[in-house]
Design a protein around this motif. Structure first.
Motif, PDB file in Angstrom:
ATOM      1  N   ASP A 132       0.897  -1.005   0.070  1.00  5.11           N
ATOM      2  CA  ASP A 132      -0.001  -0.040   0.353  1.00  5.11           C
ATOM      3  C   ASP A 132       0.968   0.994   0.385  1.00  5.11           C
ATOM      4  OD1 ASP A 132      -2.831  -0.212   1.147  1.00  5.11           O
ATOM      5  OD2 ASP A 132      -2.544   1.875   0.448  1.00  5.11           O
ATOM      6  N   ASN A 152      -6.441  -5.206  -4.870  1.00  8.64           N
ATOM      7  CA  ASN A 152      -7.135  -4.734  -4.836  1.00  8.64           C
ATOM      8  C   ASN A 152      -7.369  -3.295  -4.826  1.00  8.64           C
ATOM      9  OD1 ASN A 152      -9.960  -4.841  -2.517  1.00  8.64           O
ATOM     10  ND2 ASN A 152      -7.803  -3.992  -1.657  1.00  8.64           N
ATOM     11  N   TYR A 203     -14.220   4.760 -14.293  1.00 10.83           N
ATOM     12  CA  TYR A 203     -14.428   4.029 -12.973  1.00 10.83           C
ATOM     13  C   TYR A 203     -14.602   2.321 -13.139  1.00 10.83           C
ATOM     14  CZ  TYR A 203     -14.469   1.880  -8.433  1.00 10.83           C
ATOM     15  OH  TYR A 203     -14.890   0.453  -7.442  1.00 10.83           O
ATOM     16  N   ILE A 256     -20.190  -0.942  -0.009  1.00 11.32           N
ATOM     17  CA  ILE A 256     -19.580  -1.563   0.671  1.00 11.32           C
ATOM     18  C   ILE A 256     -19.564  -0.538   1.510  1.00 11.32           C
ATOM     19  CG2 ILE A 256     -17.479  -2.597   1.656  1.00 11.32           C
ATOM     20  CD1 ILE A 256     -19.627  -4.792  -0.218  1.00 11.32           C
ATOM     21  N   THR A 291     -17.054   1.436   3.587  1.00 14.33           N
ATOM     22  CA  THR A 291     -15.495   1.874   3.700  1.00 14.33           C
ATOM     23  C   THR A 291     -15.403   3.363   3.423  1.00 14.33           C
ATOM     24  OG1 THR A 291     -15.158   1.956   1.730  1.00 14.33           O
ATOM     25  CG2 THR A 291     -15.062  -0.550   3.046  1.00 14.33           C
TER      26      THR A 291
HETATM   27  P1  NAI Z   1     -10.084   2.615   0.439  1.00 13.30           P
HETATM   28  O1  NAI Z   1     -10.155   4.037  -0.755  1.00 13.30           O
HETATM   29  O2  NAI Z   1     -10.821   1.876   1.761  1.00 13.30           O
HETATM   30  O3  NAI Z   1      -8.437   0.821   0.047  1.00 13.30           O
HETATM   31  C1  NAI Z   1      -8.473   1.337  -1.582  1.00 13.30           C
HETATM   32  C2  NAI Z   1      -6.826   1.781  -0.716  1.00 13.30           C
HETATM   33  O4  NAI Z   1      -6.052   1.062  -2.212  1.00 13.30           O
HETATM   34  C3  NAI Z   1      -5.837   2.703   0.745  1.00 13.30           C
HETATM   35  O5  NAI Z   1      -5.561   1.599   1.521  1.00 13.30           O
HETATM   36  C4  NAI Z   1      -5.206   2.618  -0.528  1.00 13.30           C
HETATM   37  O6  NAI Z   1      -4.452   2.882  -0.606  1.00 13.30           O
HETATM   38  C5  NAI Z   1      -4.241   1.943  -1.843  1.00 13.30           C
HETATM   39  N1  NAI Z   1      -4.381   2.723  -2.448  1.00 13.30           N
HETATM   40  C6  NAI Z   1      -4.454   3.876  -3.810  1.00 13.30           C
HETATM   41  N2  NAI Z   1      -3.324   3.580  -4.492  1.00 13.30           N
HETATM   42  C7  NAI Z   1      -2.001   3.274  -4.056  1.00 13.30           C
HETATM   43  C8  NAI Z   1      -1.359   3.888  -4.830  1.00 13.30           C
HETATM   44  N3  NAI Z   1      -1.009   3.930  -5.599  1.00 13.30           N
HETATM   45  N4  NAI Z   1      -0.417   2.654  -4.311  1.00 13.30           N
HETATM   46  C9  NAI Z   1      -1.139   1.648  -3.863  1.00 13.30           C
HETATM   47  N5  NAI Z   1      -1.692   1.273  -2.915  1.00 13.30           N
HETATM   48  C10 NAI Z   1      -3.068   2.444  -3.175  1.00 13.30           C
HETATM   49  O7  NAI Z   1     -11.284   1.439  -1.238  1.00 13.30           O
HETATM   50  P2  NAI Z   1     -12.144   0.140  -0.149  1.00 13.30           P
HETATM   51  O8  NAI Z   1     -13.287   0.755  -0.827  1.00 13.30           O
HETATM   52  O9  NAI Z   1     -11.671  -0.103   0.360  1.00 13.30           O
HETATM   53  O10 NAI Z   1     -12.202  -0.152  -2.130  1.00 13.30           O
HETATM   54  C11 NAI Z   1     -10.983  -1.515  -2.720  1.00 13.30           C
HETATM   55  C12 NAI Z   1     -11.393  -2.028  -3.520  1.00 13.30           C
HETATM   56  O11 NAI Z   1     -12.816  -2.078  -3.663  1.00 13.30           O
HETATM   57  C13 NAI Z   1     -11.618  -1.084  -4.523  1.00 13.30           C
HETATM   58  O12 NAI Z   1     -10.516  -1.539  -5.558  1.00 13.30           O
HETATM   59  C14 NAI Z   1     -12.351  -0.581  -5.281  1.00 13.30           C
HETATM   60  O13 NAI Z   1     -12.848  -0.098  -6.358  1.00 13.30           O
HETATM   61  C15 NAI Z   1     -12.949  -1.721  -4.648  1.00 13.30           C
HETATM   62  N6  NAI Z   1     -14.911  -1.647  -4.870  1.00 13.30           N
HETATM   63  C16 NAI Z   1     -14.898  -1.424  -3.447  1.00 13.30           C
HETATM   64  C17 NAI Z   1     -16.524  -0.322  -3.174  1.00 13.30           C
HETATM   65  C18 NAI Z   1     -17.257  -0.445  -1.974  1.00 13.30           C
HETATM   66  O14 NAI Z   1     -18.335   0.145  -2.115  1.00 13.30           O
HETATM   67  N7  NAI Z   1     -16.221   0.648  -0.889  1.00 13.30           N
HETATM   68  C19 NAI Z   1     -17.867  -0.958  -4.322  1.00 13.30           C
HETATM   69  C20 NAI Z   1     -17.135  -1.734  -5.340  1.00 13.30           C
HETATM   70  C21 NAI Z   1     -15.402  -1.679  -5.634  1.00 13.30           C
END
Ligand code: NAI
Length: 247
Positions: free
Chosen positions: A35, A88, A153, A186, A188
């Motif tokens: 991360d 992820n 997206y 979800i 978050t």
């Molecule tokens: P989040 O924003 O809470 O977590 C994403 C993580 O990715 C963070 O820890 C961030 O620091 C890391 N990250 C971002 N850019 C980065 C980079 N350049 N290098 C390394 N790490 C990086 O997001 P969340 O909600 O946990 O989502 C996780 C996955 O699930 C994502 O792919 C999102 O698109 C997908 N998703 C989420 C939904 C939701 O409702 N929360 C719905 C559908 C999909």
């Protein structure tokens, strides 16, 4: 060489990624969370330590292809190969199609799609050698049914589904599976920033009338990463309370 298989989770520091890290560690993997967020990585390392879970953390910007590839190669060398890769990490840069800038488009593609490709390419080598591998892309319901305001997206997430299906066909004979989990809404940090009105509207489109939790996604990933899913490849498990079937 460690007796445990190694799982790599991108964006593993918080949210869905963190829940996946914990679930895979509970399922018997040694897990590395990659991360960009150092503070959240340290917090995760502390929690994992308290819970006696085998979790390593490493700060990497996954848009840096060279560094990501070198990290994956080193992890494979040090741990007898990569057993599972969970792509992820993801971001949103939502806007109406005519207002999405080149930068908003490129950034979403760079993190959500290109980095997943680079990590997959690196992991595939050791997976093929070991005749075992589990590649799991975290897509989205937006990539399955589309979503107004998320052209960039949704394109990245639909592409992850196509990529998993192709990798699944290519690596099937080597006992390497590639699948997707497509979350609906979800709870978050990513969704916490949405206005209340948008959340209520989103909920009204979900037949089960509720949002999901990070564990709902982690459970599906844990299944796909396990021996129990040995015949599942090229699939996309939608975890969305029925949203994508209710149009
Ligand atoms: P989040 O924003 O809470 O977590 C994403 C993580 O990715 C963070 O820890 C961030 O620091 C890391 N990250 C971002 N850019 C980065 C980079 N350049 N290098 C390394 N790490 C990086 O997001 P969340 O909600 O946990 O989502 C996780 C996955 O699930 C994502 O792919 C999102 O698109 C997908 N998703 C989420 C939904 C939701 O409702 N929360 C719905 C559908 C999909």
């Amino acid at each position: 060489m460690s007796e445990k298989r190694l799982a790599v989770v991108t964006g593993g520091a918080r949210g869905i990624g963190r829940a996946i890290v914990m679930a895979l560690a509970e399922g018997g993997y040694r897990v590395v969370a990659l991360d960009i967020n150092q503070e959240k990585l340290e917090e995760l390392a502390g929690i994992a330590h308290e819970n006696k879970l085998d979790v390593l953390v490493e700060k990497v910007d996954i848009t840096d292809s060279e560094t990501l590839t070198a990290t994956m190669d080193r992890l494979a060398d040090d741990h007898g190969g990569i057993g599972a890769l969970v792509n992820n990490a993801g971001i949103t840069r939502d806007n109406l199609v005519f207002s999405i800038t080149d930068e908003d488009f490129d950034q979403v593609i760079a993190i959500n799609l290109k980095a997943a490709f680079v990590a997959t390419r690196a992991a595939a080598r050791s997976m093929m050698r070991n005749r075992f591998g589990r590649i799991i892309n975290i897509a989205s319901v937006s990539g399955v049914i589309g979503n107004a305001g998320q052209t960039n997206y949704a394109a990245s997430k639909a592409a992850l589904i196509g990529m998993a299906k192709s990798v699944a066909r290519e690596l099937a004979k080597r006992n390497v599976t590639a699948n997707c989990v497509a979350p609906g809404f979800i709870v978050t940090d990513m969704t916490a920033v949405l206005p209340e009105k948008a959340k209520e509207y989103a909920k009204s489109a979900i037949p089960m009338n509720k949002f999901g939790h990070v564990e709902d996604i982690a459970n599906a990933v844990a299944f796909l990463a396990s021996e129990r899913a040995s015949l599942v490849t090229g699939a996309c498990i939608v975890v969305d309370g029925g949203q994508s079937h209710s149009m």
